[in-house]
Design a protein around this motif. Structure first.
Motif, PDB file in Angstrom:
ATOM      1  N   GLY A 177       0.837  -1.190   0.000  1.00  0.00           N
ATOM      2  CA  GLY A 177       0.000   0.000   0.000  1.00  0.00           C
ATOM      3  C   GLY A 177       0.875   1.242   0.000  1.00  0.00           C
ATOM      4  O   GLY A 177       2.053   1.188   0.317  1.00  0.00           O
ATOM      5  N   ARG A 178       0.275   2.366  -0.364  1.00  0.00           N
ATOM      6  CA  ARG A 178       0.986   3.652  -0.331  1.00  0.00           C
ATOM      7  C   ARG A 178       0.561   4.394   0.924  1.00  0.00           C
ATOM      8  O   ARG A 178      -0.620   4.548   1.206  1.00  0.00           O
ATOM      9  N   TRP A 179       1.528   4.847   1.681  1.00  0.00           N
ATOM     10  CA  TRP A 179       1.271   5.578   2.924  1.00  0.00           C
ATOM     11  C   TRP A 179       1.942   6.938   2.875  1.00  0.00           C
ATOM     12  O   TRP A 179       3.058   7.078   2.381  1.00  0.00           O
ATOM     13  N   LYS A 180       1.248   7.939   3.384  1.00  0.00           N
ATOM     14  CA  LYS A 180       1.786   9.296   3.506  1.00  0.00           C
ATOM     15  C   LYS A 180       1.997   9.579   4.991  1.00  0.00           C
ATOM     16  O   LYS A 180       1.227   9.134   5.829  1.00  0.00           O
ATOM     17  N   SER A 181       3.030  10.314   5.297  1.00  0.00           N
ATOM     18  CA  SER A 181       3.328  10.682   6.679  1.00  0.00           C
ATOM     19  C   SER A 181       3.184  12.197   6.829  1.00  0.00           C
ATOM     20  O   SER A 181       3.798  12.961   6.077  1.00  0.00           O
ATOM     21  N   HIS A 182       2.343  12.607   7.768  1.00  0.00           N
ATOM     22  CA  HIS A 182       2.110  14.033   8.015  1.00  0.00           C
ATOM     23  C   HIS A 182       2.719  14.405   9.364  1.00  0.00           C
ATOM     24  O   HIS A 182       2.308  13.884  10.396  1.00  0.00           O
ATOM     25  N   PRO A 183       3.689  15.314   9.370  1.00  0.00           N
ATOM     26  CA  PRO A 183       4.321  15.697  10.640  1.00  0.00           C
ATOM     27  C   PRO A 183       3.346  16.477  11.541  1.00  0.00           C
ATOM     28  O   PRO A 183       2.569  17.292  11.063  1.00  0.00           O
ATOM     29  N   ILE A 184       3.394  16.162  12.820  1.00  0.00           N
ATOM     30  CA  ILE A 184       2.589  16.854  13.835  1.00  0.00           C
ATOM     31  C   ILE A 184       3.578  17.436  14.851  1.00  0.00           C
ATOM     32  O   ILE A 184       4.411  16.707  15.401  1.00  0.00           O
ATOM     33  N   VAL A 185       3.478  18.728  15.137  1.00  0.00           N
ATOM     34  CA  VAL A 185       4.391  19.382  16.071  1.00  0.00           C
ATOM     35  C   VAL A 185       4.237  18.763  17.461  1.00  0.00           C
ATOM     36  O   VAL A 185       3.133  18.659  17.998  1.00  0.00           O
ATOM     37  N   GLY A 186       5.357  18.313  18.015  1.00  0.00           N
ATOM     38  CA  GLY A 186       5.372  17.765  19.371  1.00  0.00           C
ATOM     39  C   GLY A 186       4.821  16.359  19.494  1.00  0.00           C
ATOM     40  O   GLY A 186       4.732  15.822  20.596  1.00  0.00           O
ATOM     41  N   LYS A 187       4.437  15.737  18.384  1.00  0.00           N
ATOM     42  CA  LYS A 187       3.872  14.376  18.424  1.00  0.00           C
ATOM     43  C   LYS A 187       4.471  13.542  17.288  1.00  0.00           C
ATOM     44  O   LYS A 187       5.125  14.065  16.390  1.00  0.00           O
ATOM     45  N   LYS A 188       4.175  12.275  17.331  1.00  0.00           N
ATOM     46  CA  LYS A 188       4.590  11.380  16.249  1.00  0.00           C
ATOM     47  C   LYS A 188       3.809  11.736  14.983  1.00  0.00           C
ATOM     48  O   LYS A 188       2.683  12.235  15.060  1.00  0.00           O
ATOM     49  N   PRO A 189       4.404  11.470  13.808  1.00  0.00           N
ATOM     50  CA  PRO A 189       3.702  11.768  12.559  1.00  0.00           C
ATOM     51  C   PRO A 189       2.392  10.984  12.439  1.00  0.00           C
ATOM     52  O   PRO A 189       2.254   9.883  12.977  1.00  0.00           O
ATOM     53  N   LYS A 190       1.463  11.570  11.739  1.00  0.00           N
ATOM     54  CA  LYS A 190       0.169  10.936  11.491  1.00  0.00           C
ATOM     55  C   LYS A 190       0.249  10.218  10.151  1.00  0.00           C
ATOM     56  O   LYS A 190       0.624  10.810   9.125  1.00  0.00           O
ATOM     57  N   GLY A 191      -0.075   8.932  10.132  1.00  0.00           N
ATOM     58  CA  GLY A 191      -0.052   8.152   8.904  1.00  0.00           C
ATOM     59  C   GLY A 191      -1.391   8.222   8.187  1.00  0.00           C
ATOM     60  O   GLY A 191      -2.440   8.279   8.814  1.00  0.00           O
ATOM     61  N   GLU A 192      -1.333   8.244   6.863  1.00  0.00           N
ATOM     62  CA  GLU A 192      -2.559   8.254   6.058  1.00  0.00           C
ATOM     63  C   GLU A 192      -2.396   7.249   4.916  1.00  0.00           C
ATOM     64  O   GLU A 192      -1.440   7.312   4.147  1.00  0.00           O
ATOM     65  N   PHE A 193      -3.357   6.350   4.814  1.00  0.00           N
ATOM     66  CA  PHE A 193      -3.339   5.376   3.728  1.00  0.00           C
ATOM     67  C   PHE A 193      -3.792   6.079   2.455  1.00  0.00           C
ATOM     68  O   PHE A 193      -4.870   6.653   2.390  1.00  0.00           O
ATOM     69  N   ALA A 194      -2.957   6.043   1.416  1.00  0.00           N
ATOM     70  CA  ALA A 194      -3.239   6.755   0.173  1.00  0.00           C
ATOM     71  C   ALA A 194      -3.738   5.825  -0.938  1.00  0.00           C
ATOM     72  O   ALA A 194      -4.033   6.273  -2.032  1.00  0.00           O
ATOM     73  N   GLY A 195      -3.817   4.522  -0.676  1.00  0.00           N
ATOM     74  CA  GLY A 195      -4.312   3.577  -1.674  1.00  0.00           C
ATOM     75  C   GLY A 195      -3.299   2.474  -1.957  1.00  0.00           C
ATOM     76  O   GLY A 195      -2.182   2.474  -1.439  1.00  0.00           O
ATOM     77  N   PRO A 196      -3.699   1.533  -2.794  1.00  0.00           N
ATOM     78  CA  PRO A 196      -2.786   0.435  -3.113  1.00  0.00           C
ATOM     79  C   PRO A 196      -1.670   0.902  -4.041  1.00  0.00           C
ATOM     80  O   PRO A 196      -1.844   1.832  -4.819  1.00  0.00           O
ATOM     81  N   ASP A 197      -0.520   0.256  -3.925  1.00  0.00           N
ATOM     82  CA  ASP A 197       0.592   0.515  -4.822  1.00  0.00           C
ATOM     83  C   ASP A 197       0.560  -0.544  -5.918  1.00  0.00           C
ATOM     84  O   ASP A 197      -0.086  -1.594  -5.774  1.00  0.00           O
ATOM     85  N   ALA A 198       1.240  -0.298  -7.019  1.00  0.00           N
ATOM     86  CA  ALA A 198       1.324  -1.285  -8.099  1.00  0.00           C
ATOM     87  C   ALA A 198       2.121  -2.492  -7.607  1.00  0.00           C
ATOM     88  O   ALA A 198       3.165  -2.337  -6.983  1.00  0.00           O
ATOM     89  N   SER A 199       1.613  -3.673  -7.875  1.00  0.00           N
ATOM     90  CA  SER A 199       2.332  -4.881  -7.470  1.00  0.00           C
ATOM     91  C   SER A 199       3.457  -5.155  -8.475  1.00  0.00           C
ATOM     92  O   SER A 199       3.474  -4.618  -9.578  1.00  0.00           O
ATOM     93  N   SER A 200       4.406  -5.981  -8.060  1.00  0.00           N
ATOM     94  CA  SER A 200       5.497  -6.361  -8.952  1.00  0.00           C
ATOM     95  C   SER A 200       5.771  -7.848  -8.832  1.00  0.00           C
ATOM     96  O   SER A 200       5.453  -8.469  -7.819  1.00  0.00           O
ATOM     97  N   VAL A 201       6.351  -8.398  -9.879  1.00  0.00           N
ATOM     98  CA  VAL A 201       6.671  -9.821  -9.948  1.00  0.00           C
ATOM     99  C   VAL A 201       8.075  -9.958 -10.513  1.00  0.00           C
ATOM    100  O   VAL A 201       8.429  -9.274 -11.480  1.00  0.00           O
ATOM    101  N   THR A 202       8.867 -10.823  -9.913  1.00  0.00           N
ATOM    102  CA  THR A 202      10.181 -11.162 -10.460  1.00  0.00           C
ATOM    103  C   THR A 202      10.315 -12.682 -10.503  1.00  0.00           C
ATOM    104  O   THR A 202       9.788 -13.381  -9.641  1.00  0.00           O
ATOM    105  N   PHE A 203      10.992 -13.158 -11.519  1.00  0.00           N
ATOM    106  CA  PHE A 203      11.328 -14.581 -11.592  1.00  0.00           C
ATOM    107  C   PHE A 203      12.434 -14.787 -12.608  1.00  0.00           C
ATOM    108  O   PHE A 203      12.745 -13.903 -13.400  1.00  0.00           O
ATOM    109  N   ASP A 204      13.033 -15.969 -12.559  1.00  0.00           N
ATOM    110  CA  ASP A 204      14.122 -16.338 -13.456  1.00  0.00           C
ATOM    111  C   ASP A 204      13.628 -17.382 -14.455  1.00  0.00           C
ATOM    112  O   ASP A 204      12.795 -18.227 -14.108  1.00  0.00           O
TER     113      ASP A 204
END
Length: 131
Positions: free
Chosen positions: A31-58
């Motif tokens: 998934g894609r996550w955004k981090s929003h800084p909050i003064v004096g506190k831990k950052p607030k996370g926001e889910f921005a949606g799914p990310d593109a999947s990937s596949v690797t093989f030989d």
């Protein structure tokens, strides 16, 4: 017996005349996550949606298994360089929800005979979901 395919570009199969399979199949889904800084506190996370999947093989391309290594590599290189996108199927089931683009090919030419004939090569393929 058909194992899978990426559109019409490459077909993975085992028959009496041809063996073209893959190994070390890895899929990444995130998934894609955004981090929003909050003064004096831990950052607030926001889910921005799914990310593109990937596949690797030989894949191993071996003339002794009925595969033409140089021709197969040329076909894959052309698909990567021209932006071909298609569905990746394994066992008759689609991998991911969308089409896949061949982003990267890494080649190892293992065996070259007289006259420069490539008879065995290993390719690592990286696909990413295309929307």
């Amino acid at each position: 017996m058909a194992i899978g395919n990426w559109g019409k570009t490459i077909k993975f199969e085992v028959t009496s005349n041809k063996v073209l399979t893959f190994s070390d199949f890895k899929r990444t889904v995130s998934g894609r996550w955004k981090s929003h800084p909050i003064v004096g506190k831990k950052p607030k996370g926001e889910f921005a949606g799914p990310d593109a999947s990937s596949v690797t093989f030989d894949i191993v391309l071996a003339a002794e298994q009925g595969v033409k290594p140089r021709a197969t590599i040329t076909t894959l290189e052309k698909a990567a360089e021209t932006g071909v996108v298609d569905y990746l199927y394994i066992g008759g089931r689609k991998v991911g929800s969308g089409k896949m683009a061949l982003e990267n090919i890494s080649e190892t030419w293992d065996e070259i005979w007289k006259g420069g004939e490539l008879v065995k090569a290993k390719c690592s393929l990286t696909f990413s979901e295309y929307n």
